[in-house]
Design an enzyme around this catalytic site. Structure first.
Site, short mmCIF file in Angstrom:
data_model
loop_
_atom_site.label_atom_id
_atom_site.label_comp_id
_atom_site.label_asym_id
_atom_site.label_seq_id
_atom_site.Cartn_x
_atom_site.Cartn_y
_atom_site.Cartn_z
N ASN A 1 0.88 -1.17 0.00
CA ASN A 1 0.00 0.00 0.00
C ASN A 1 0.92 1.22 0.00
OD1 ASN A 1 -1.76 2.07 0.46
ND2 ASN A 1 -2.35 1.43 2.53
N GLU B 1 -5.16 -4.90 10.45
CA GLU B 1 -4.13 -3.88 10.67
C GLU B 1 -4.40 -3.17 11.99
OE1 GLU B 1 -2.20 -2.69 6.64
OE2 GLU B 1 -3.80 -1.28 7.12
N GLY C 1 2.79 2.39 10.68
CA GLY C 1 3.74 3.49 10.52
C GLY C 1 4.46 3.87 11.80
P1 13P Z 1 3.28 0.37 7.58
O1 13P Z 1 3.78 -0.94 7.00
O2 13P Z 1 4.02 1.57 7.08
O3 13P Z 1 3.17 0.30 9.07
O4 13P Z 1 1.79 0.57 7.03
C1 13P Z 1 0.90 -0.49 7.13
C2 13P Z 1 -0.32 -0.12 6.39
O5 13P Z 1 -1.05 0.77 6.76
C3 13P Z 1 -0.59 -0.86 5.14
O6 13P Z 1 -1.88 -0.60 4.68
#
Ligand code: 13P
Length: 255
Positions: A13, A170, A176
Site C-alpha cells: 500500500n 491492521e 507506521g
Molecule cells: P506500515 O507498513 O508503514 O506500518 O503501514 C501499514 C499499512 O497501513 C498498510 O496498509
C-alpha cells in the site's frame, strides 16, 4: 500461512507516495526480483499512478490495485472515482476501509460495506481493512471489534463472492509506528476475523479466505509473522516503497 487452503498475498500500500514516472521505474525494477514468487504480489498505488503501473506490470506477475473507491457507480461526486472506472483501466484490486480513510475521511463500517459491494459488482478484488486502536486493545475488545467490523463490511456479500475478498488485519497502533503486533497477537486476531467469517459463511468457507496482517511488517519480521497459521500474507506500507525490502517480504511468503 496455510498454502494448501488459501492463497498467500503480499500487497504493497503505497499510500500517497511516488509519482507516475517513479511508479514506472519502481515496477520495472521490482518485476525481475519477484518473478519466481509463489505468492500473489500486488502494488496498490495512487490513482494517478495506476496507468503507469499497469503498463509497467504487463507480462509480469505483479498485479495492480487502487487504494479507495466511491460506492456509487457514477454521478455528482466531485473528485471521486467509481469501481467501473478502475476496472476499465485494468485495475484488479482495491483497498477498502483502511484506517487512514476511516480516521481522516470519516469512513464507517457501513460505507465500507457499500464500497465492498460496489467493488465486487464491478469485478474488482477487495482488500478489506479492519483493526483496533490502542485503547481498544487495552480494553480487551479487539477480537469482538474486528469481528464486528468484518461482519458489517461483508453484509449482503454472497458466499461465492468471498473468493474475491481478502481481509487485512491492521492494528492502528502498529501502522507506521515501527510497533508490530507480536506474531501471536497477529495470529490470534486474524483467527478472530476468520471466526467471524465462519459465523456467517461457515467454517469451510472461512478456511479459504486470505487474511493478511499489516502494521510495520518488514524484511526483519515477515518470516515470523507469516509462519503463523492464520497469517496469509501482508499489507505493507513503508517497506513496500523500497524494492529490496518488498522483495524480501515476497521471498518470505514464497517459502
Ligand atoms: P506500515 O507498513 O508503514 O506500518 O503501514 C501499514 C499499512 O497501513 C498498510 O496498509
Amino acid at each position: 500461512m496455510n498454502t494448501q487452503l488459501r492463497r498467500t498475498v503480499i500487497a504493497g500500500n503505497w499510500k500517497m507516495n511516488k509519482t507516475p514516472s517513479e511508479t514506472t521505474a519502481f515496477i520495472k525494477e521490482l518485476a525481475p526480483c519477484v518473478a519466481d514468487a509463489t505468492c500473489d504480489v500486488v502494488c496498490c498505488v495512487p490513482y494517478v499512478c495506476l496507468q503507469n503501473a499497469i503498463e509497467a506490470a504487463k507480462g509480469t506477475n505483479i498485479k495492480i490495485g487502487a487504494q479507495n473507491i466511491h460506492f456509487e457507480p457514477k454521478g455528482a461526486y466531485t473528485g471521486e472515482i467509481a469501481a467501473d472506472m478502475l476496472n476499465d483501466l485494468g485495475v484488479e484490486y482495491v483497498i477498502i476501509g483502511h484506517s487512514e480513510r476511516r480516521q481522516y475521511f470519516a469512513e464507517t463500517d457501513e460505507t465500507c460495506n457499500k464500497k465492498v459491494l460496489a467493488a465486487l459488482a464491478a469485478g474488482l478484488k477487495v482488500i478489506l481493512c479492519v483493526g483496533e486502536h490502542k485503547e481498544q486493545r487495552l480494553q480487551g475488545v479487539t477480537n469482538e471489534l474486528v469481528g464486528m467490523q468484518t461482519k458489517i463490511a461483508l453484509q449482503n456479500v454472497k458466499a461465492e463472492d468471498l473468493k474475491n475478498v481478502i481481509i487485512a488485519y491492521e492494528p492502528v497502533w502498529a501502522i507506521g509506528t515501527g510497533l508490530t503486533a507480536t506474531a501471536e497477537q497477529a495470529d490470534e486476531t486474524n483467527g478472530a476475523v476468520r471466526a467471524a467469517v465462519a459465523d456467517v459463511y461457515g467454517k469451510d468457507v472461512a478456511e479459504t479466505v486470505t487474511i493478511q496482517y499489516g502494521g510495520s511488517m518488514n524484511a526483519g519480521n515477515a518470516d515470523e509473522l507469516l509462519a503463523k497459521y492464520h497469517v496469509d500474507g501482508g499489507l505493507i506500507g513503508g517497506a513496500s516503497l523500497k524494492v529490496p525490502d518488498f522483495t524480501s517480504i515476497v521471498k518470505s511468503a514464497s517459502k
